[in-house]
Design an enzyme around this catalytic site. Structure first.
Site, PDB file in Angstrom:
ATOM      1  N   HIS A   8     -33.954  -1.165  11.399  1.00 21.45           N
ATOM      2  CA  HIS A   8     -33.068  -1.553  10.306  1.00 21.45           C
ATOM      3  C   HIS A   8     -31.667  -1.679  10.886  1.00 21.45           C
ATOM      4  O   HIS A   8     -31.193  -0.793  11.603  1.00 21.45           O
ATOM      5  CB  HIS A   8     -33.085  -0.506   9.188  1.00 21.45           C
ATOM      6  N   LYS A  22     -24.426  -2.951  16.668  1.00 27.96           N
ATOM      7  CA  LYS A  22     -24.107  -1.886  17.617  1.00 27.96           C
ATOM      8  C   LYS A  22     -24.894  -0.610  17.306  1.00 27.96           C
ATOM      9  O   LYS A  22     -25.294   0.114  18.227  1.00 27.96           O
ATOM     10  CB  LYS A  22     -22.603  -1.609  17.597  1.00 27.96           C
ATOM     11  N   CYS A  65     -32.169   0.520   1.374  1.00 28.88           N
ATOM     12  CA  CYS A  65     -32.743  -0.477   2.274  1.00 28.88           C
ATOM     13  C   CYS A  65     -34.210  -0.234   2.593  1.00 28.88           C
ATOM     14  O   CYS A  65     -34.811  -1.010   3.344  1.00 28.88           O
ATOM     15  CB  CYS A  65     -31.946  -0.514   3.580  1.00 28.88           C
ATOM     16  N   GLU A  97     -32.532  -3.418  -3.773  1.00 26.75           N
ATOM     17  CA  GLU A  97     -31.583  -2.479  -4.382  1.00 26.75           C
ATOM     18  C   GLU A  97     -30.490  -3.240  -5.121  1.00 26.75           C
ATOM     19  O   GLU A  97     -29.525  -2.645  -5.596  1.00 26.75           O
ATOM     20  CB  GLU A  97     -30.961  -1.571  -3.327  1.00 26.75           C
TER      21      GLU A  97
END
EC number: 2.3.3.10
Length: 519
Positions: free
Chosen positions: A264, A269, A129, A95
C-alpha cells in the site's frame, strides 16, 4: 465459466482461485508535484524527493465515488467482453462515503439491469485503505465456499483522496481498480498464507460527516504502518515455514522468496522504507547472518536493535535502505508507476501497484513468480499475503490476456492533461464548498474527461445523483440519450455472452446515462 456449473462440478474444490482480469481508472488531469512545491512555497524536493511523488491525479466536481466505480466496472466488462449475468458477487471497498446508508454497489447494479441479473451478492466494505482487500478476501472466500454458484466475483476498490491545505495535501490522488475473481486464475491466492494484524489507533480517520477531509496524525500513522508490517510479516513467515515443514522442506523464508513485493503506497518513499523494514526483519530473525559479505554486509552494529524502537531511527533506516537497494530495484520499484504518477488512491493503491508490475513485465517474466502484497488501512487493519503467478505464459493464456489488458497503462498516464497548481487548488475549493449539497449542477468540464468516463450531471433537491457517460466516440454529442432514472439503462450496450481474447480497444455506440435516485 462463466455461468452456473453443474452440481457435480460444485462438489469439487475450485482450483487456483484468484485474479483473472483487472482494470484501472484514474482522472484525466493531474498537477505536477514540482510545480506544487513552488506554489506552496516549500523547499524544492519536499514532495518530489522527500515523498517520492511526481504527479497527482485529482477529480473535478464532475466525478465522485459512484462515477469512478461505474467507469472502472463498465471498462472491465467491455474490455473483457463479459456479460453482466456472468457475475454472481459484486463488492466495493471504499472509504469515500457520500451516503451513510446507500451503498456504491447498489448504484453499480444499474449497469446490470439490461441483463436482467439481480442475483448478485455483496455490498460495500469500509475501513480506510483496507476496504478493497477485505472485499477481495470476501470474493475469494465466496468462490471457495458452498455458496458459490459457478459465476465470477467482481471486486471494486475506489476512492478520492483529498486533504485540507497543508503538509498532507501532496499525498492525495484518486482512482479505482476492478478485479474479476474466479478459479483457474493467472494470479492465484496462496492458500493459507495470510498474515494479519488489527489494532485500535486514531492515526487517520474521518469523523466529520460533511467533509471529505480526514484527521491525520502523521507520525502515529507511520508508526502504525511499520508496526503492522513487522507483525504481518512475522505471521506470514511462520505460516509458510509450517507449510514447508508439512511438505518436508527445511528452508528459511526471506525476501528472496518473493519474485515481486507490492505495498500500500501513501507515497513512494514510504514503500522504499517498507522494503528496507522487511530486510531488517530478515536480518534480526536470521540465526547467523553473514555481515562480512552479501546483502547483510556491514550491518553487524544493528544486530541487537529492537524493532519497536526503530520506527524513527534514522541510522537503522539509512543502513537498511542502502542494503536493500538491489532488492528494491528488482522486486518493488516497478510497482510504483501509478503511485508516482497519480498519487495515493486509498483502497485501490496497493492494487494500482500490482497493476503497475503486470503492465511493465512480460508474461514470461511473471510466470511462476510469487508476488507478496501488503495492504494497510488506518485505524488500523493490515494483511500481508501472496499470489502465485501461473506457469502458463503461452499466447492466449490467461496470463497473456491479463498482461495485454494492462499494457497501455503508461500511455494512459502520459495522455492526461496537466493543470496548474492554482487550478488544482480551485478545484479542491469547489469540492469543499459543494460536498453534500442538494440541488447542485456540477461546473467541471465534461470535454476534458477520458472517453467512456461516467460523470455527475446533477444532484437533485432530494440528494439523488444522476450520471451520464461520455461516449467512446468523440464525434457523438456529449450527453446523447441523457434520460431520467426510471429509464436509466436503456442505452447500456447489451453485454457479450462469451469471454474471447481481450481486445486492445473497446467501442460504445452512444453515451449512457443513469442516476442513483431510488427508493
Amino acid at each position: 465459466m462463466p455461468g452456473s456449473l453443474p452440481a457435480s462440478c460444485l462438489a469439487t474444490w475450485p482450483q487456483d482461485v484468484g485474479i483473472i482480469a483487472m482494470e484501472i481508472y484514474f482522472p484525466s488531469q493531474y498537477v505536477d508535484q514540482a510545480e506544487l512545491e513552488q506554489f506552496d512555497g516549500v523547499s524544492a524536493g519536499k514532495y518530489t524527493v522527500g515523498l517520492g511523488q511526481a504527479r497527482m491525479g485529482f477529480c473535478s466536481d464532475r466525478e465522485d465515488i459512484n462515477s469512478l466505480c461505474l467507469t472502472v466496472v463498465q471498462k472491465l466488462m467491455e474490455r473483457n467482453c463479459l456479460s453482466y449475468d456472468s457475475v454472481g458477487r459484486l463488492e466495493v471497498g471504499t472509504e469515500t462515503i457520500i451516503d451513510k446508508s446507500k451503498s456504491v454497489k447498489t448504484v453499480i447494479m444499474q449497469l446490470f439491469e439490461d441483463s436482467g441479473n439481480t442475483d448478485v451478492e455483496g455490498i460495500d466494505t469500509t475501513n480506510a485503505c483496507y476496504g478493497g482487500t477485505a472485499a477481495l478476501f470476501n470474493a475469494v472466500n465466496w468462490v471457495e465456499s458452498s455458496s458459490w454458484d459457478g459465476r465470477y466475483a467482481l471486486v471494486v476498490a475506489g476512492d478520492i483522496a483529498v486533504y485540507a491545505t497543508g503538509s498532507a495535501r501532496p499525498t492525495g490522488g484518486a482512482g479505482a481498480v476492478a478485479m474479476l475473481i474466479g478459479p483457474n486464475a493467472p494470479l492465484a491466492f496462496d492458500r493459507g498464507l495470510r498474515g494479519t494484524h488489527m489494532q485500535h489507533a486514531y492515526d487517520f480517520y474521518k469523523p466529520d460527516m460533511v467533509s471529505e477531509y480526514p484527521m491525520v496524525d502523521g507520525k502515529l500513522s507511520i508508526e502504525c504502518y511499520l508496526s503492522a508490517l513487522d507483525r504481518c510479516y512475522a505471521v506470514y513467515r511462520n505460516k509458510i515455514h509450517a507449510q514447508w515443514q508439512r511438505e518436508g522442506l527445511e528452508k528459511r523464508f526471506s525476501l528472496e522468496d518473493f519474485g515481486y513485493i507490492v505495498f500500500h503506497s501513501p507515497y513512494c518513499k514510504l514503500v522504499q522504507k517498507s522494503l528496507a523494514r522487511l530486510m531488517l526483519n530478515d536480518f534480526l530473525n536470521h540465526p547467523n547472518p553473514n555481515t562480512e559479505t552479501g546483502c547483510f554486509s556491514g550491518l553487524d552494529a544493528f544486530r541487537e536493535v529492537k524493532p519497536e524502537e526503530t520506527y524513527f531511527d534514522r541510522d537503522v533506516e539509512k543502513a537498511f535502505m542502502k542494503a536493500s537497494t538491489d532488492l528494491f530495484e528488482k522486486k518493488t520499484k516497478s510497482s510504483l508507476l501509478v503511485s508516482n504518477q497519480n498519487g495515493n488512491m486509498y483502497t485501490p493503491s496497493v492494487y494500482g501497484c500490482l497493476a503497475s508490475v503486470i503492465a511493465q513485465c512480460t508474461p514470461q517474466q511473471l510466470a511462476g513468480q510469487r508476488i507478496g502484497v501488503f495492504s494497510y488501512g488506518s485505524g488500523f487493519a493490515a494483511t500481508l499475503y501472496s499470489l502465485r503467478v501461473t506457469q502458463d505464459h503461452t499466447p492466449d493464456s490467461g496470463l497473456d490476456k491479463l498482461v495485454s489488458s494492462l499494457s497501455d497503462l503508461k500511455v494512459r498516464l502520459d495522455s492526461r492533461r496537466k493543470v496548474s497548481p492554482a487550478n488544482f487548488t480551485e478545484n479542491l475549493k469547489l469540492r469543499e464548498e459543494t460536498h453534500h449539497l442538494a440541488s447542485y449542477i456540477p461546473q467541471g468540464s465534461v470535454e476534458d474527461l477520458f472517453p467512456g468516463t461516467w460523470y455527475l450531471t446533477r444532484v437533485d433537491d432530494k440528494y439523488r445523483r444522476e450520471y451520464a457517460r461520455r461516449p467512446m466516440d468523440d464525434d457523438l454529442p456529449l450527453e446523447a440519450g441523457l434520460i431520467n432514472a426510471t429509464a436509466a439503462t436503456e442505452h447500456i450496450p447489451s453485454p457479450a455472452k462469451k469471454m474471447p481474447r481481450i481486445p486492445s480497444t473497446t467501442t460504445s455506440p452512444e453515451a449512457d446515462s443513469i442516476s442513483n435516485g431510488g427508493h
